[in-house]
Each structure stands twice: as C-alpha cells, then as structure tokens.
Design an enzyme around this catalytic site. Sequence first.
Site: not given
Ligand code: GUN
Length: 290
Positions: A54, A98, A121
């Site tokens: 990311k 995350q 998100d």
């Molecule tokens: N953990 C697994 N998928 C995601 C996601 O799309 N966003 C976040 N913040 N954590 C995750």
Amino acid sequence: MGAVLLDGKAVAAKVRAEVAQRAAQFAARHGRRPGLAVVQVGADPASSVYVRNKRRSSLEAGIESIAHDLPPSTSEAEILALVSALNHDERVDGILVQLPLPKGVNADRVMDAVDPLKDVDGFHPVNTGLLAQKRPRLRPCTPYGVIRLAQEYGIALTGLRATVVGASNIVGRPMALELLLARATVTVCHTGTRDLRGEVERAELVVAAVGKPGFVPGEWIRPGAAVFDVGINRTDAGNLVGDVEFESAAARAGWITPVPGGLGPMTIAMLLSNAVDAAFYRAGRAPGAG
Ligand code: GUN
C-alpha cells in the site's frame, strides 16, 4: 478453461494511472500531494506484506505516504490518540488502520474514531450507512474493486442473480450493498445458510469471501457465471489460492478472477482512488464540516 480471465493486475494498472493523473491535478491545484496515513500495529506477517504494498503503490501514484508502525504492545488509548492526531492533521487526507489489531484492542472503537471523510477503507458506520442508502461516498475497497472489474469487462449487473458467500463487515456485507446499488438481485450466504450449494448453483454472479481454500467447489458454478474470488489463502506448499476451486470452476464459468492477480491488486488500486477522492472531498469543504 472456458472462462475469460478477469485480469485484475491489468485493470488495477489502469486505475492507478487514472489515480496518478488525479493526484497530480490535486497537487497542482492545492500545492501539496494527497496524503495517505497507513497505520500498522504489531508485525503480523500478512499485514506487513499488504502495508508495504500500500505504501509503495501510494508513492508511485504521487500520494504522500505517512507511515506509523507501532509495537504490538500499543494500548487502545495510544492508537486512539494517534487516530485523533491524524484526523486533525491537514496533510492527511486518508487514514487506514491495518486489521487485524492486537488482542485486547477493540477494532470497532478504533474504526469508529476515524474521521468518516478520511476513512479510505470505507469501514466507518457513516460510510456503510451512506452506501446502504444508495448515496455512496468512500466505498470499501474490495467490493468497489469487484464492481470496477465487472464494468471493465462489460458484465452488466442489473437484474443479475448474485450470490455473495461470506458476510463479513470488510467484504461480504458491503459487497451485497454494492451489488444492490448496481441493481443485481442479491443473496448473502453465511454460516446459518441452509443450502449453500443451491444458492451458488442459482447464481449468475458469485463473490466468494470466506478465507478458506477451495471452499466453493467448481462443480457448483453455474455454466457461464461470473466468479469473483476474494480469498487469498496460503497453502502448506507456500502457494496462494482462492476460496474457489480454480480449475474446475474455470471450466464452467464465463468469467473468473485468478488468485493471485485478481482482486488483490484491485483492492490496492481502489484504496488509492479513495485517497484521492478523500483529498478532493476535503478540499471542497470548510474545515470541520461533516
Ligand atoms: N486487513 C485485511 N484487509 C484489510 C483492508 O481492506 N483494510 C484494512 N485496514 N485492513 C485489512
């Protein structure tokens, strides 16, 4: 294999190029690049891979990457204090914490603390609620990626019988809302579902999001159906596989996403798109406006 492969890698590259163009426009207009804060607490190995991707993809798209790596012992109060500081930081347009968070930290409380206008998100109840009321603002990245991928391949969703397998807050539920917004006829399956096989067999579009390798046998797939596999599961041999048995499903489906190379890259691309959207939304509002 009869199915057309839905090339998430290629479409994600196209989305990222659009994002880079919009990020440059934002920078030219506002004198700074859009900023995306990615917070990781602890060192879950899968999370570390996602977070690194990311951050690297942000930079490549011309988005400022603001990294916060906190030790696993960080308390909920400390995480909430960081989120609050990021909410008030004018350089930060998007905040991503995350998941999963360490045991003892209430993830709902942390997610609820993120400013909905910075919630890239799309997990905040305000953004979920807006999507449910068919006025989407910041949209959950993986479901949004499914919709974008379907659009790119000309898969018309209106009237389609769509079955979502899995009802999580991150994928299954918002996926159902996205498909409803696109005017599909939507069924959501979960652990209480009585006839999972029947629900999948009826579906002209299937989204699998359960996190179990090969959970959906290929023989359940309706001939010609569009199959979107959100699962990313590591096998004992170290390979990545989805939630759908790929070979047998691909022999029957009309379209299918590969794992890897399907929704993984799309999810990151839509996150970057959300970050630039958030920057433009915020720039168009008075400070503090909800
Ligand atoms: N953990 C697994 N998928 C995601 C996601 O799309 N966003 C976040 N913040 N954590 C995750």
